[in-house]
Structure formats: C-alpha cells, structure tokens
Scaffold this motif. Structure first.
Motif, short mmCIF file in Angstrom:
data_model
loop_
_atom_site.label_atom_id
_atom_site.label_comp_id
_atom_site.label_asym_id
_atom_site.label_seq_id
_atom_site.Cartn_x
_atom_site.Cartn_y
_atom_site.Cartn_z
N ARG A 50 39.33 0.70 30.95
CA ARG A 50 38.77 2.05 31.06
C ARG A 50 39.69 2.95 30.22
N PHE A 51 39.10 3.57 29.25
CA PHE A 51 39.90 4.35 28.32
C PHE A 51 39.46 5.81 28.35
N GLU A 52 40.31 6.65 28.91
CA GLU A 52 40.02 8.09 28.99
C GLU A 52 41.10 8.86 28.26
N PRO A 53 40.95 9.03 26.98
CA PRO A 53 42.06 9.58 26.19
C PRO A 53 42.28 11.08 26.36
N GLY A 54 41.35 11.79 26.96
CA GLY A 54 41.56 13.23 27.12
C GLY A 54 41.05 14.02 25.93
N THR A 55 41.05 15.33 26.10
CA THR A 55 40.37 16.18 25.10
C THR A 55 41.06 16.19 23.74
N SER A 56 42.36 15.91 23.71
CA SER A 56 43.06 16.02 22.42
C SER A 56 42.90 14.78 21.55
N PHE A 57 42.14 13.84 21.99
CA PHE A 57 42.02 12.55 21.31
C PHE A 57 41.72 12.70 19.82
N PHE A 58 40.67 13.44 19.49
CA PHE A 58 40.31 13.57 18.06
C PHE A 58 41.29 14.48 17.35
N ARG A 59 41.59 15.57 18.04
CA ARG A 59 42.46 16.57 17.42
C ARG A 59 43.80 15.96 17.01
N ASN A 60 44.29 15.04 17.81
CA ASN A 60 45.59 14.45 17.52
C ASN A 60 45.53 13.32 16.50
N GLY A 61 44.37 13.19 15.86
CA GLY A 61 44.30 12.24 14.77
C GLY A 61 44.11 10.80 15.19
N HIS A 62 43.63 10.59 16.40
CA HIS A 62 43.36 9.22 16.82
C HIS A 62 41.97 8.80 16.36
N ASP A 63 41.74 7.54 16.39
CA ASP A 63 40.48 7.02 15.88
C ASP A 63 40.07 5.81 16.71
N LEU A 64 39.00 5.96 17.44
CA LEU A 64 38.57 4.86 18.30
C LEU A 64 38.20 3.63 17.47
N GLY A 65 37.64 3.89 16.27
CA GLY A 65 37.25 2.78 15.41
C GLY A 65 38.43 1.86 15.14
N GLN A 66 39.54 2.44 14.89
CA GLN A 66 40.73 1.64 14.60
C GLN A 66 41.20 0.86 15.82
N ILE A 67 41.14 1.55 16.95
CA ILE A 67 41.58 0.88 18.18
C ILE A 67 40.69 -0.34 18.44
N LEU A 68 39.41 -0.14 18.26
CA LEU A 68 38.49 -1.25 18.51
C LEU A 68 38.69 -2.37 17.49
N ALA A 69 38.91 -1.96 16.25
CA ALA A 69 39.14 -2.97 15.22
C ALA A 69 40.36 -3.81 15.60
N GLU A 70 41.36 -3.15 16.13
CA GLU A 70 42.57 -3.83 16.53
C GLU A 70 42.29 -4.78 17.69
N LEU A 71 41.52 -4.27 18.63
CA LEU A 71 41.19 -5.08 19.80
C LEU A 71 40.38 -6.31 19.42
N GLU A 72 39.52 -6.10 18.48
CA GLU A 72 38.62 -7.20 18.11
C GLU A 72 39.36 -8.38 17.50
N LYS A 73 40.55 -8.13 17.07
CA LYS A 73 41.34 -9.25 16.56
C LYS A 73 41.65 -10.23 17.69
N ALA A 74 41.60 -9.73 18.90
CA ALA A 74 41.94 -10.57 20.04
C ALA A 74 40.73 -11.24 20.68
N GLY A 75 39.61 -10.72 20.42
CA GLY A 75 38.43 -11.33 21.02
C GLY A 75 37.24 -10.40 20.94
#
Lengths: 126, 735
Positions: B170-195
């Motif tokens: 369960r991933f609840e990054p909070g309101t600053s998620f985009f503003r702080n330059g995070h990117d869900l696409g990258q996180i998922l890409a990273e995760l997908e390396k594992a399965g």
C-alpha cells in the motif's frame, strides 16, 4: 545514441563538487556545477537539467532556498528530482528535506556507486 | 583527476576554510560578530567535516562533528559565546588546524590537547541544546545511506519462479509526491525487475475539482507483486519513500493469483480515476503501466529527448556558470611559470624603454602621434607588469592569523595575558615573501610574549593594564612593505644586554655603546637574554637567525625600544624580488643604480662642506651633523679606468640601522623602475653590488648594495678607531 542526463551539482566545497562531477561524468552523466545556492538557481534557470544535487549549508543561498526556488517555478522543471547532499542525518533532516520539496538525500561521505545508482534511478536510466 | 589530486584539493580547501574560521572567530573575539559571521564559522567547520568523511579522516570527522554541534548551539542562540566558550572555540580551531595538518602528512597521531578539548565540546553540547549526541545516535540507527541492491531480474516468460511470494504494497506518498520530483513510473519499473506487478490506483481522497490543486498528489496505490525478493529489497524500489509503504505478505504464489480481499481483478492496471488525476500534473505524473513487460524507463519523464531538442541552450549554462569553475586559489600555477612571465614582462619593459630612447634620438617631436602611441604602449606595458606582479601577491592575513595562534599557545604556556592586535591584514606581498616570513615572525611574536610582555603582577606594579598588547601591523611604504611587531612590555633591559654581551665575549667590557647599539646587540649571533631559559623562545634560535632570514629576502629589521614602554621591531621588505625603483647615477663613466628606497636625498654640497678625516676618509657636513662619505669609485675599483673621482653629487642613503652615508657619484640622471637581474646566477657575486639591470639603451647597469657599502664604510671607520674594532666588525657582519 542516447543523450547523457544532465545533472546540476551545487556545493560550496570545491572538493565535493569535483568528486561528484568526476564520479558522475565517469558514469556517463553530463554535469554542470555551481559554487553556491545563488549560482545554482541561476544555472538552473538557464539550462535544462534531469536532476539536481545540492548541498545544504552554503553561503548566499542554502540548499533549502535552492529547492524552494526551483519548486516555485513553472512547468516540468519545477518538478525535477532534487537530491540533498548532506552530512546531516536523522528523521529531522528527512522531514525537513521532504517538506522543502527534496526528492531524496545522499549522506556524505557518499559512496561513488551509491551516488551513481541514485542518479540512475531518479533520471530514469534504470 | 586522481584521488591524490582530490585530496590535495581538499587540503587547499581546508586552508581556506580554516582561514575563514580564524577570521570569523577573530570577529567574534572583537565582539563584532553578526549572524552571517556565525553562519560562516559554522559552514567552515561543517564543510571540513563533510569532505573529510569522504576521505576517511575519521578523527577529523569526529572532532568537527562535536565542534560543529557547539557552533550550532551558538548559531541558534542556545548558547552564549562568552569568554570561556570563545576560548574553547579558538582552541578547537587550533586543534582542527593540527588535525588537518596530521591528515595531510598521513600521520595517524592525535594533537596533544585534542582529548581535553573534545571532552569540553561534548560536555557543552550535553548541557545545552535539546539532545546531545542525538545526531550520531540517529545516524547510527537509521540507515539513510542508499546501498544499491543487486536485483536479479527475473525472466517473466517463465512466470514467477518457485518459492516466490506474493506481496501487497500500500503506497500512500502524500500530497508532495509529484511536487518533490518523484515518479511512480520509475518506482514501478524498478519493482518490475523483481517480478510481475499489478497496480491499482485509489482515488478515494481525490478532492472536488474546485478544490483540486494539480500539483498535489491525492492518489494512493495498491501494488501487488510476485517475487522472490525480500521485503527490504522491494522497499528499495521506493527509494526515499519507504515510510509511505505498507508491505504485507500474501503468501506463496500458487498457480493462479488468488482473489484477494480487495477483489482486484488480475490484470487491471489502470483504474479510470487515475489518468484524470494525473493529467494536470503532466510531466512528473506517473504513468502506471501494465504490470508486464517491464520497461526500463518512462519516456515521459526521463527526458533525454527534450534535452536533445535544445542542445544549444543546454551547453550554455555550463559555460556561463563556469562549469567546474574553481575558486580562485585553485588556479594553481607552477611558480616557475609566473617567474618566467615576470622575467619576460621585465624584458618587455626594458625593450619599451629602448624603443622610447631610439625614438627620442631619432628626433621625433614630443607632440607627434608616434610619441602619443608610445605613451600608450608604455602605459599598457606597465599595466601588464602590475598584473603579473599581482598574480604573486597575497594578503598577509593568513600569516597574521597564524600569529594569533602563536600568541595563544605562548600565552597558555607562560600564564601571561596578552592580546594580539593586527592591522593592515590586507596588505599584499609577494607569495614567497609571505611564506618565508612565517618563521621569523613566529619567533619574534614568541619573543614578544616571552621577553617583551612582563608578568601580570609586574605590569600591575608598573601601573600598566595586566593584559599586555602586541601589535602586528603591515603597510605599504614607498615600494616596500613594512611589518611592525610592537609590544607594550618592559623594553630592552639595556644594562642586562650589555652585561650579557660582555659575558659572552661579544664586546669588550669598556665598550662605549649608544642605546641603539646596545639594542642591536640582540641581533648578534648566539645572543640570548632570557634570565631563565623558557621552553618557548630559549631554543637556541636567536634574533640573529631572524635577521639572517629577513636579509635573505632582501629585507631589513630594525629595533627600537623604550624602557618601561615596550619594544618595536620593524621589518621592511621589498614587495617583490623582481623589480625595484632605482635612481640612475653615473660614476667614472659607468652607469649604476641606487635603490630608491634607501635614498634620503641628493645633495650638491659646497666644497667647504666636505671635511677630510684620517688618511683618506672624508665627511660631509650637512645640517649640523657629519656623515661619512663613501667614495664609490674607489670602493668599486673604478678609479683605474680613469676619469675624475667623485664629481659633485652626493646621494644620501640610510641604512636599516638608521646610519647615514653619502655616496659620492659624478652625476645623477633619473629615477626609473628597473628589473632586477641576478648577478650571482649569471656572473658571480661582487662586493658592493647586489644585482644588475638592463637600461633603455641596452647597456647593463649594476645595482649598488647600499647596505654592503655602509658596512664597508663602518669597517673602515672601525679600523681607524682601533679600540672599537671588535664591535664594529661584528656589527658590520650583521649589515
């Protein structure tokens, strides 16, 4: 041919700037450096960067000022990944960095591999 | 750049930082510190700590850490920098300097006083501030350093391997998620390396459009993954956002995917709400992708393409901001190159003089255009020369700051109370001179504290403030730099000095010496006056060594003392070793140069002002006193070339010991700047001549060594006055 991600490294320590830029250049990044926060935001305004690494304690404008200035901008550059490079640590720093709008942090002294790996990640190079 | 180079840079940087630290502490001591001063002090220590860590200088890191903690308390007004604290800060800066020095010499030792100072620092941070050592404890507990984790990407074609587990994050990054330059696409890409990954966006907290801030993130995500990776490895994909994840293990992967509590359909990656929310947050917005196949990058974000579109613009800032522009001191140039440049510029000046002379000789009118151009050329050449000189010039400030430390150490060891006041710190001097002045100055400052300033009780008895003052001042004086070291101590104890000199066989017991002559005995080799040999100045190094060192730099040192009031040493040095202002004179058809700095005046006396004395001595009567005349033609052996000796002009020069002598010359022509060319390297040493130069007409002119001439005159005088011979011999040896 891919174009190397462009990193802006802001630190008032010449040694740190040199270490960061050397490490990143060796890893195939393009690096521009700035000597303090003020120079940093000016450099940022004048270029396109895929990520910013900034020191916190600097003359003229500190790292938080840099983040605030960049984040208060318009469009996609305002959401560039910004990493704080600091010797501080602890939850306080994390909170402060997040509140200020930092994407993440790298604790000095940093490991070359770790630095490259974080930058690869935030610039989407895998 | 090699690691060694980086290290060398670090030490150069440390020097600068230590300098600004010293400067800041000095300002604090003077009670003029503002918040910017405190920040600068903090920053200096902080920067050393940060960089020292990178090189593994652990002692340095530990020390700076505690130092910094105390500075931070002061900076944040939790601790007042009163006398004791300030002293501790100063001591700490000394130890820091030592630690840097030890690190540089790869010495693993610890400075003597370090442990006690460190203890005091820790003690203070314990008693003030919220929670001492908190930082360290935390940095030990919470591992914030990012360790790259080697994922072994799984081949998805084969499906999840045996032993794989199913996780829900369960991933609840909070309101600053985009503003702080995070990117869900990258996180998922990273995760997908594992399965294989399944993502569901939860838009439950999405506000109404009227309240909607497109920069904020109101989404949460449920991510499911089948993998052999551990929970920690999975969290690693959420770099910097680990705390916003709740990971639950859902059990082993068996055949098909079990329908879980949420009733999520297997392959439904994108709920309708997600794109709507992400639209406004355009570039940073995540673009959650289908669970497989994994893709390395999110093209919307990684941005190499937009960058490519504007290569020009991108290249610019690198240039404009100077790229890796180092701070000025990092422009490290082999001094030899600068010397060569100075030499060449010297030649240029000479060449320009030659041309001017030729043009004048060719009969051009002084109003002609050519003369105007020549003036411009002369001006430019002069500017180039000054510029080149400036490369080597450095303020004496770092040198003076080192002296603050010397005073502190000496004072500590002697239990005296002394303030060092510095003036003219920004006076610039040739770098070599600054470096080579360090030892003599150190010695003189130590002497001033040790021998000059009296003990507290004696000062009190004499009605002086208990705290002694030493003044260290630098200033430019007519092409020279003058450094004064004065103390408000007891002054030279002349009877004692005299007695000692007799005792040591330096002078006969019946010698009649003026006060100035007695004071100058201090400069005699092997002279030491300390009643008791202290462990500071009684190291067998006397003022004679100081004098020799300064003379070697073309400088002079003089002493003046007032009993009960104090002693002043005055060092006078050329600004540079390469050029000087000189007066061009003629002797027996030879052209020579007299250094302008030592000239008092030029005189054309009446014949009856010249009085003969002894066999072939002469004296010049001037304003009520007699000054010995030095016949340059005779002393330099020019007489045999014919020509009349000693025309009618006398150049009155003053020595470092304030003696006057009149140099007899035939004529004087003009004053000009001359480039000093060493004779010793090219020809050989000539007594009475210090160097040579090349004049406008290309001829070589010798530069007169006024000090040597003076001591020759003195020696001649001493021979005439037999009973004083011994003293003069030695006194002239000092010249």
């Amino acid at each position: 041919m891919t174009i190397a991600p462009h990193i802006l490294a802001i630190d008032d320590s010449f040694t740190i700037r040199e270490m960061v830029s050397q490490t990143l250049r060796d890893a195939g990044f393009e690096v521009t450096t700035a000597n303090d926060g003020q120079d940093g935001v000016e450099a940022f305004a004048g270029g396109r960067y895929d990520a910013v690494i900034t020191d916190i304690n600097m003359p003229r404008m500190d790292g938080f000022g840099v983040i605030e200035t960049i984040r208060s901008g318009q469009g996609s550059p305002a959401r560039v990944p910004i990493l704080v490079l600091t010797t501080e640590s602890g939850p306080k720093l994390k909170d402060r960095a997040r509140k200020a709008g930092a994407t993440g942090w790298i604790v000095k002294p940093f490991d070359d591999e770790a630095l490259v790996s974080v930058l690869n990640r935030v610039t989407g190079r895998g | 750049m090699s690691a060694d180079n980086l290290k060398a840079m670090f030490f150069v940087e440390c020097e600068e930082l230590l300098e600004s630290l010293g400067e800041g502490l000095q300002t604090m001591e003077d009670g003029e510190a503002d918040s910017e001063t405190l920040h600068a002090i903090f920053r200096a220590v902080h920067s050393i700590k940060g960089t020292a860590g990178a090189f593994g200088f652990d002692t340095l890191v530990t020390f700076t850490h505690h130092y910094e903690t105390v500075l931070d308390l002061i900076r944040s007004d939790q601790l007042e920098a009163d006398g004791d604290i300030l002293r501790l800060l100063l001591r700490s800066s000394d130890i820091l300097a030592d630690l840097v020095e030890l690190a540089r010499s790869e010495d693993s030792g610890r400075p003597e006083a370090m442990d006690s100072v460190l203890e005091s620092l820790i003690e203070i941070s314990k008693h003030h501030g919220d929670d001492p050592g908190e930082d360290e404890a935390q940095s030990a507990d919470v591992d914030l350093t990012f360790e790259p984790v080697a994922f072994s990407p799984l081949s998805l074609d084969d499906g999840p391997p045996a032993g794989a587990l199913r996780y829900r994050i369960r991933f609840e990054p909070g309101t600053s998620f985009f503003r702080n330059g995070h990117d869900l696409g990258q996180i998922l890409a990273e995760l997908e390396k594992a399965g294989p990954v399944t993502v569901t966006a939860d838009s439950a907290t999405l506000p109404l459009l009227s309240d909607f801030d497109p920069g904020e993130c109101h989404l949460a995500w449920d991510i499911e993954i089948e993998t052999e990776a551990t929970e920690a490895e999975l969290l690693d994909a959420f770099m910097f956002l680990e705390e916003f994840c709740k990971v639950s293990e859902l059990g082993p992967v068996a055949g098909g995917l079990p329908d879980l509590g949420g009733g999520l359909p297997d392959l439904d990656p994108l709920p309708e709400a997600a794109p709507a929310a992400e639209l406004p947050a355009e570039p940073a917005a995540p673009e959650p992708e289908a669970p497989s196949p994994p893709r390395k990058t999110d093209p919307g974000r990684a941005a190499p393409e937009p960058a490519a579109a504007e290569p020009q613009k991108r290249a610019d800032p690198a240039g404009a901001t100077g790229g890796a522009t180092p701070k000025q001191p990092m422009l490290r140039v082999d001094p030899e190159r600068v010397d060569r440049l100075i030499n060449t510029v010297g030649e240029l000046i000479i060449n320009q003089a030659v041309i001017s002379q030729r043009i004048v000789e060719a009969g051009f009118d002084s109003n002609s255009d050519l003369m105007g151009d020549l003036d411009d050329f002369q001006h430019l050449a002069r500017e180039i020369q000054e510029g080149v000189m400036a490369i080597r010039a450095q303020p004496v400030k770092p040198l003076f700051q080192r002296m603050q430390r010397i005073v502190r150490e000496t004072v500590d060891a002697l239990g005296k109370d002394v303030t060092l006041v510095t003036e003219g710190e920004n006076t610039e001097v040739d770098k070599t001179l600054v470096e080579r002045l360090a030892d003599p100055l150190t010695h003189m400052i130590r002497n001033a504290v040790d021998h000059g300033i009296e003990r507290r009780e004696i000062r009190a008895q004499a009605g002086k403030p208990e705290k002694g003052t030493i003044r260290l001042a630098a200033a430019h004086r007519s092409g020279h730099v003058q450094i004064e070291i004065s103390d408000d101590g007891a002054g030279v104890n002349r009877p004692r000095v005299f007695e000692k000199a007799v005792e040591k066989g330096l002078i006969p017991a019946d010698a009649k010496l003026s006060d100035g002559e007695i004071d100058n005995l201090l400069f005699m080799p092997g002279f030491s006056t300390a009643a008791e040999v202290t462990n500071l100045s009684g190291r067998g190094v006397g003022m004679d060594v100081v004098k020799t060192a300064i003379s070697a730099l073309g400088g002079r040192v003089a002493i003046s003392s007032m009993p009960g009031k104090g002693t002043t040493f005055t060092i006078s040095m050329p600004l540079t070793l390469a050029v000087m202002d000189g007066m061009v004179v003629h002797i027996c058809g030879e052209t020579m140069v007299v250094p302008l700095a030592s000239i008092v005046e030029t005189i054309r006396p009446r014949p009856d002002d010249i009085k003969p004395i002894g066999r072939d001595g002469r004296l010049l009567f001037i304003r009520g006193t007699y000054v010995p005349i030095a016949s340059l033609s005779r002393m330099l052996g020019l007489l045999r070339q014919g020509g009349d000796s000693d025309g009618g002009v006398f150049v009155l020069v003053r020595s470092e010991s304030d003696d006057l002598v009149a140099l007899a010359v035939d004529d004087i022509s003009d004053q000009r700047q001359v480039v000093i060319k060493s004779l010793e390297g090219n020809y050989g040493a000539i007594p009475g001549i210090s160097a040579a130069t090349i004049l406008g007409d290309g001829r070589v002119a010798l530069i007169i060594d006024t000090e040597a001439i003076l001591s020759q005159v003195r020696r001649a005088g001493a021979e005439a006055a037999q009973h004083k011979e011994m003293f003069h011999e030695q006194a002239s040896a000092l010249g």
